[in-house]
Design a protein around this motif. Structure first.
Motif, PDB file in Angstrom:
ATOM      1  N   ALA A   1      37.550  20.487  48.055  1.00 55.23           N
ATOM      2  CA  ALA A   1      37.305  20.345  47.173  1.00 55.23           C
ATOM      3  C   ALA A   1      36.053  21.790  47.278  1.00 55.23           C
ATOM      4  O   ALA A   1      35.488  22.182  46.297  1.00 55.23           O
ATOM      5  N   PHE A   2      35.055  22.216  48.477  1.00 53.10           N
ATOM      6  CA  PHE A   2      34.261  23.250  48.351  1.00 53.10           C
ATOM      7  C   PHE A   2      35.178  24.616  48.580  1.00 53.10           C
ATOM      8  O   PHE A   2      34.531  25.537  48.668  1.00 53.10           O
ATOM      9  N   TYR A   3      36.656  24.440  48.921  1.00 53.24           N
ATOM     10  CA  TYR A   3      37.174  26.056  49.055  1.00 53.24           C
ATOM     11  C   TYR A   3      38.149  26.127  47.799  1.00 53.24           C
ATOM     12  O   TYR A   3      38.779  26.726  48.054  1.00 53.24           O
ATOM     13  N   LYS A   4      37.907  25.275  46.428  1.00 46.91           N
ATOM     14  CA  LYS A   4      38.861  25.331  45.163  1.00 46.91           C
ATOM     15  C   LYS A   4      38.791  26.977  44.427  1.00 46.91           C
ATOM     16  O   LYS A   4      37.650  27.195  44.544  1.00 46.91           O
ATOM     17  N   GLY A   5      39.775  27.049  44.013  1.00 41.37           N
ATOM     18  CA  GLY A   5      40.128  28.595  44.346  1.00 41.37           C
ATOM     19  C   GLY A   5      39.244  29.394  44.820  1.00 41.37           C
ATOM     20  O   GLY A   5      39.341  30.821  44.247  1.00 41.37           O
ATOM     21  N   ILE A   6      39.583  29.428  45.810  1.00 41.73           N
ATOM     22  CA  ILE A   6      39.210  31.004  47.166  1.00 41.73           C
ATOM     23  C   ILE A   6      40.401  31.754  46.886  1.00 41.73           C
ATOM     24  O   ILE A   6      40.250  32.404  47.017  1.00 41.73           O
ATOM     25  N   THR A   7      41.813  31.414  47.106  1.00 41.65           N
ATOM     26  CA  THR A   7      42.456  32.222  46.957  1.00 41.65           C
ATOM     27  C   THR A   7      42.277  32.895  45.546  1.00 41.65           C
ATOM     28  O   THR A   7      42.015  35.090  46.562  1.00 41.65           O
ATOM     29  N   PRO A   8      42.029  33.420  44.772  1.00 43.46           N
ATOM     30  CA  PRO A   8      42.084  34.593  43.486  1.00 43.46           C
ATOM     31  C   PRO A   8      40.806  35.559  44.253  1.00 43.46           C
ATOM     32  O   PRO A   8      40.984  36.727  43.920  1.00 43.46           O
ATOM     33  N   THR A   9      39.466  34.369  44.383  1.00 40.67           N
ATOM     34  CA  THR A   9      38.825  35.789  45.294  1.00 40.67           C
ATOM     35  C   THR A   9      38.732  36.293  45.998  1.00 40.67           C
ATOM     36  O   THR A   9      38.393  37.748  46.169  1.00 40.67           O
ATOM     37  N   ILE A  10      39.557  36.084  46.714  1.00 44.85           N
ATOM     38  CA  ILE A  10      40.026  36.774  47.987  1.00 44.85           C
ATOM     39  C   ILE A  10      40.491  38.008  47.613  1.00 44.85           C
ATOM     40  O   ILE A  10      40.174  39.220  48.274  1.00 44.85           O
ATOM     41  N   LEU A  11      41.885  37.120  46.380  1.00 47.03           N
ATOM     42  CA  LEU A  11      42.887  38.246  46.664  1.00 47.03           C
ATOM     43  C   LEU A  11      41.941  39.238  45.433  1.00 47.03           C
ATOM     44  O   LEU A  11      42.480  40.921  45.435  1.00 47.03           O
ATOM     45  N   LYS A  12      40.832  39.121  44.734  1.00 41.65           N
ATOM     46  CA  LYS A  12      40.300  40.503  44.085  1.00 41.65           C
ATOM     47  C   LYS A  12      39.237  41.234  44.980  1.00 41.65           C
ATOM     48  O   LYS A  12      39.634  41.973  45.105  1.00 41.65           O
ATOM     49  N   SER A  13      38.582  40.489  45.579  1.00 41.27           N
ATOM     50  CA  SER A  13      37.206  40.741  46.447  1.00 41.27           C
ATOM     51  C   SER A  13      37.677  41.801  47.674  1.00 41.27           C
ATOM     52  O   SER A  13      37.194  42.531  47.845  1.00 41.27           O
ATOM     53  N   VAL A  14      38.202  41.093  48.357  1.00 40.14           N
ATOM     54  CA  VAL A  14      39.313  41.919  49.725  1.00 40.14           C
ATOM     55  C   VAL A  14      39.824  42.619  49.773  1.00 40.14           C
ATOM     56  O   VAL A  14      38.846  43.974  50.757  1.00 40.14           O
ATOM     57  N   PRO A  15      40.373  43.825  48.954  1.00 38.53           N
ATOM     58  CA  PRO A  15      41.053  44.907  48.803  1.00 38.53           C
ATOM     59  C   PRO A  15      40.265  45.383  48.339  1.00 38.53           C
ATOM     60  O   PRO A  15      39.761  46.633  48.663  1.00 38.53           O
ATOM     61  N   THR A  16      39.893  45.371  47.231  1.00 38.35           N
ATOM     62  CA  THR A  16      38.265  46.028  46.258  1.00 38.35           C
ATOM     63  C   THR A  16      37.059  46.278  47.059  1.00 38.35           C
ATOM     64  O   THR A  16      36.600  47.038  47.695  1.00 38.35           O
ATOM     65  N   SER A  17      36.607  45.815  48.297  1.00 41.25           N
ATOM     66  CA  SER A  17      35.495  45.801  48.841  1.00 41.25           C
ATOM     67  C   SER A  17      36.533  47.037  50.242  1.00 41.25           C
ATOM     68  O   SER A  17      35.443  47.608  50.916  1.00 41.25           O
ATOM     69  N   SER A  18      37.120  46.615  50.465  1.00 43.43           N
ATOM     70  CA  SER A  18      37.776  47.702  51.969  1.00 43.43           C
ATOM     71  C   SER A  18      38.240  49.015  51.196  1.00 43.43           C
ATOM     72  O   SER A  18      37.610  50.246  51.893  1.00 43.43           O
ATOM     73  N   ILE A  19      38.526  49.228  49.805  1.00 47.45           N
ATOM     74  CA  ILE A  19      38.740  50.508  49.217  1.00 47.45           C
ATOM     75  C   ILE A  19      37.272  51.370  49.180  1.00 47.45           C
ATOM     76  O   ILE A  19      37.096  51.746  49.363  1.00 47.45           O
ATOM     77  N   THR A  20      36.463  50.273  49.187  1.00 48.65           N
ATOM     78  CA  THR A  20      35.205  51.190  48.276  1.00 48.65           C
ATOM     79  C   THR A  20      34.372  50.914  49.618  1.00 48.65           C
ATOM     80  O   THR A  20      33.398  52.465  49.789  1.00 48.65           O
ATOM     81  N   PHE A  21      34.591  50.515  51.100  1.00 45.12           N
ATOM     82  CA  PHE A  21      33.620  50.436  52.364  1.00 45.12           C
ATOM     83  C   PHE A  21      34.595  51.920  53.021  1.00 45.12           C
ATOM     84  O   PHE A  21      34.273  52.930  53.243  1.00 45.12           O
ATOM     85  N   LEU A  22      35.738  52.186  52.879  1.00 46.62           N
ATOM     86  CA  LEU A  22      36.943  53.357  53.312  1.00 46.62           C
ATOM     87  C   LEU A  22      36.654  54.917  52.334  1.00 46.62           C
ATOM     88  O   LEU A  22      36.362  55.848  53.604  1.00 46.62           O
TER      89      LEU A  22
END
Length: 105
Positions: free
Chosen positions: A69-90
């Motif tokens: 229950a505590f990880y419901k909806g995590i997939t869209p969050t990961i798909l949105k935030s991880v690439p964004t953060s990766s590119i920003t850091f780069l």
């Protein structure tokens, strides 16, 4: 050519570090986001809130839905935030490196 090689040398490292740090943060904080979102749910038809407090959300969610229950909806969050953060850091690290190289000249 040496400036380009210097920038490209650590590009993959920067991307991986930016993405992995964001992924770690999401995995640690997503349960709190779920509790917050459930606390903000509209009251029932009779006007009473579904949850009394944060601890009530945790107990009821775990009771009826389990740990997942505590990880419901995590997939869209990961798909949105991880690439964004990766590119920003780069981009940040490479611009910083370019500025340091430019200031030496």
């Amino acid at each position: 050519m040496s400036v380009f090689n210097s920038l490209m040398q650590n590009t993959v490292d920067y991307a991986v570090l930016g993405g992995s740090s964001k992924l770690s943060a999401i995995l640690l904080t997503h349960p709190f986001q779920v509790v917050r979102a459930r606390m903000q749910q509209r009251p029932g038809a009779d006007g009473t809130p579904r949850y009394l407090d944060s601890w009530h959300v945790v107990k009821e969610s775990f009771r009826y839905e389990g740990f997942r229950a505590f990880y419901k909806g995590i997939t869209p969050t990961i798909l949105k935030s991880v690439p964004t953060s990766s590119i920003t850091f780069l981009v940040y690290e490479n611009v910083l490196k370019l500025l340091k190289l430019a200031s030496r000249d």
